[in-house]
Design a protein around this motif. Sequence first.
Motif, PDB file in Angstrom:
ATOM      1  N   UNK A   1       0.821  -1.225   0.000  1.00  0.00           N
ATOM      2  CA  UNK A   1       0.000   0.000   0.000  1.00  0.00           C
ATOM      3  C   UNK A   1       0.855   1.275   0.000  1.00  0.00           C
ATOM      4  N   UNK A   2       1.922   1.369   0.807  1.00  0.00           N
ATOM      5  CA  UNK A   2       2.747   2.591   0.701  1.00  0.00           C
ATOM      6  C   UNK A   2       3.363   2.747  -0.692  1.00  0.00           C
TER       7      UNK A   2
ATOM      8  N   UNK B   1       9.781   1.408  -1.160  1.00  0.00           N
ATOM      9  CA  UNK B   1      10.265   2.288  -2.220  1.00  0.00           C
ATOM     10  C   UNK B   1      10.847   1.465  -3.362  1.00  0.00           C
TER      11      UNK B   1
ATOM     12  N   UNK C   1       7.202   0.297 -11.271  1.00  0.00           N
ATOM     13  CA  UNK C   1       7.186   1.323 -12.322  1.00  0.00           C
ATOM     14  C   UNK C   1       8.088   0.957 -13.493  1.00  0.00           C
TER      15      UNK C   1
ATOM     16  N   UNK D   1       0.953   4.401  -2.992  1.00  0.00           N
ATOM     17  CA  UNK D   1       0.898   5.860  -2.755  1.00  0.00           C
ATOM     18  C   UNK D   1       2.072   6.558  -3.432  1.00  0.00           C
ATOM     19  N   UNK D   2       3.252   5.926  -3.370  1.00  0.00           N
ATOM     20  CA  UNK D   2       4.437   6.542  -3.998  1.00  0.00           C
ATOM     21  C   UNK D   2       4.257   6.626  -5.518  1.00  0.00           C
ATOM     22  N   UNK D   3       3.706   5.566  -6.102  1.00  0.00           N
ATOM     23  CA  UNK D   3       3.490   5.573  -7.554  1.00  0.00           C
ATOM     24  C   UNK D   3       2.519   6.692  -7.932  1.00  0.00           C
TER      25      UNK D   3
ATOM     26  N   UNK E   1       8.019   0.081  -5.271  1.00  0.00           N
ATOM     27  CA  UNK E   1       7.408   1.078  -6.155  1.00  0.00           C
ATOM     28  C   UNK E   1       8.271   1.263  -7.412  1.00  0.00           C
ATOM     29  N   UNK E   2       9.577   1.357  -7.211  1.00  0.00           N
ATOM     30  CA  UNK E   2      10.480   1.560  -8.352  1.00  0.00           C
ATOM     31  C   UNK E   2      10.408   0.373  -9.313  1.00  0.00           C
TER      32      UNK E   2
ATOM     33  N   UNK F   1       4.028  10.074  -7.815  1.00  0.00           N
ATOM     34  CA  UNK F   1       4.939  10.311  -8.943  1.00  0.00           C
ATOM     35  C   UNK F   1       4.191  10.332 -10.279  1.00  0.00           C
TER      36      UNK F   1
END
Lengths: 421, 160
Positions: free
Chosen positions: A40-41, A142, A149, A44-46, A145-146, A49
């Motif tokens: 879930x965090x 993080x 992406x 949010x980061x995606x 998320x990276x 961005x």
Amino acid sequence: MGKTITEKILAKHSGQENLSPGDLINAEIDVIMCHDVTTTPALDMLKAKGVNKVCDPDKIVVIPDHFIPNKDIKSAEMVAKIRRWVKEQGISKFYDLGKHGVCHAILPEQGHVIPGQIIICGDSHTSTHGALGAFSTGIGSTDLAAALATGKLWFKVPHSMLFTITGSLQKGVYSKDVILDIIRMIGVDGALYKAMEFNGDFIKQLSVEARMTICNMAIEAGGKSGIINPDQKTIDYVKSKTDQDFELIYSDHDAEYEKKYEINVSDLEPIIAFPNLPSNGKKISEIKENIYLDQAYLGSCTNGRLEDLQIAAEILKDNKVNPDTRMIVVPATTEIWKQANKEGLIDIFMDAGATVSTPTCGACLGGHMGILAGGEKCISSTNRNFVGRMGSPKSEVYLASPATVASSAIEGKIADPRKYL
Amino acid sequence: MIGNAHTYDKNHINTDEIIPARYLNMDQEKDLAKHAMEDIDEKFIHKVQEGDFVIAGKDFGCGSSREHAVWALRGAGIKAVIAVNFARIFYRNCMNNGFPAIECDDISKKVQSGDKLEIDIKAGKINNLTKNEQYNFKPLPEFALKMIEVGGLMNYITIE
């Protein structure tokens, strides 16, 4: 000079001919696994961005497991958010309630792990999948998320440590005892940043499931990954789960290791890791005092697979759980639950006075469904016994094999499983 | 950076101690901060002030991959953790957040809670203003400095 399986997998995924420990690379990821807590965090980061599309929905496997079934409103919101995201992104490999389970047990069971891959998940026990000859490691949100992406992630190529394990285990001693003994020997940071590679005759004898227990706990020695070179058992296991093609990658005979250990397990006894570190292992014969138990917990990504339930059921059959001890059995996946039911294991547990829960990470990390009160002691087939790990910071967790959990549940105190076999 | 030290002269402070799993149903720094270090030091959150540092022994941050551990500390106002060394995933999470994780030999023996420290990240120097002592640390890898500069991996990948 030859290369290790880890160096070769990382080289192949970063378009390099040759890699050495310490090299910083950007590697293509094959499988990105997502669970509820750390995903879930990342979502949010995606969003922050402006990344509206994941790199490739087919690389992503989503398995909420930590607080499943939802333990409270906040965790329900987390999974609801993930469920919406899965639909929006067209991710088909989603294991929602009804197909649910502990992510590290589902991933190989459902054929998502093949040798030679790079697998990541926002969970430290991702090292489990090295048992099938993949490079598999835990990361944070993080990183997740990276990777979601871009499909890629940075790594520093780790040094490798080689553990050559020989001999045959006595009855009542299992791969859990072997890894607890290794962690006792090298400490919780004995393999810090390293790839822990396991080989030797003993490893060859082990089932794929038992190998997973060993690689699962590599992180408890600080390892970046645990890995076992594939063999016929690996190939048979993977082919029984998936039609995907795979290329087998092996360590060279002259590969360089930072350290090599040779371990013979023939005299090994059941090991129990005392609070509050997985490295506090004691041989069962060294434990002179009676350690009375309030709870016995059988489950988790370490030891909640079918084989683990079979071992415990063999001991619990025609026996009763001590009236002063609660026993909780948590089959790691829905498929394991169904198979355990078919084999009559669920009846054995219930007849012995244990309770059998639905698959979840649950109490292993102090989430829900079996939390400990202050002053309570629990023997557990899980992987960590840190302060407050399964509940109150004043509770105590003792780590052991499924067999030792079962024999201890019967006696209401830490007990040697060998007399029941 | 100048701030006060909160020293835990202990090895293997794990992520369950930094932020217990019972709070992982939250992911906002301000919510997590209320429970930072709760199972190792209940008073931590009442003592800590914006700009302070956490000092520890070996293998800080071992255990779970939860990035919530970094967020809880940062949310509590901590600007850097200085330890003898770090567990791998925690270190990675610090880097990815542009949050300094500084490795310095014997630091938890040298610095007491309450000491005022001045840290020069680029020079690799810690000035203990209370004791008038200086400690050198291995300068952060270029990659880590870049992450701190751009504010973490998510910014890094988009600027690449």
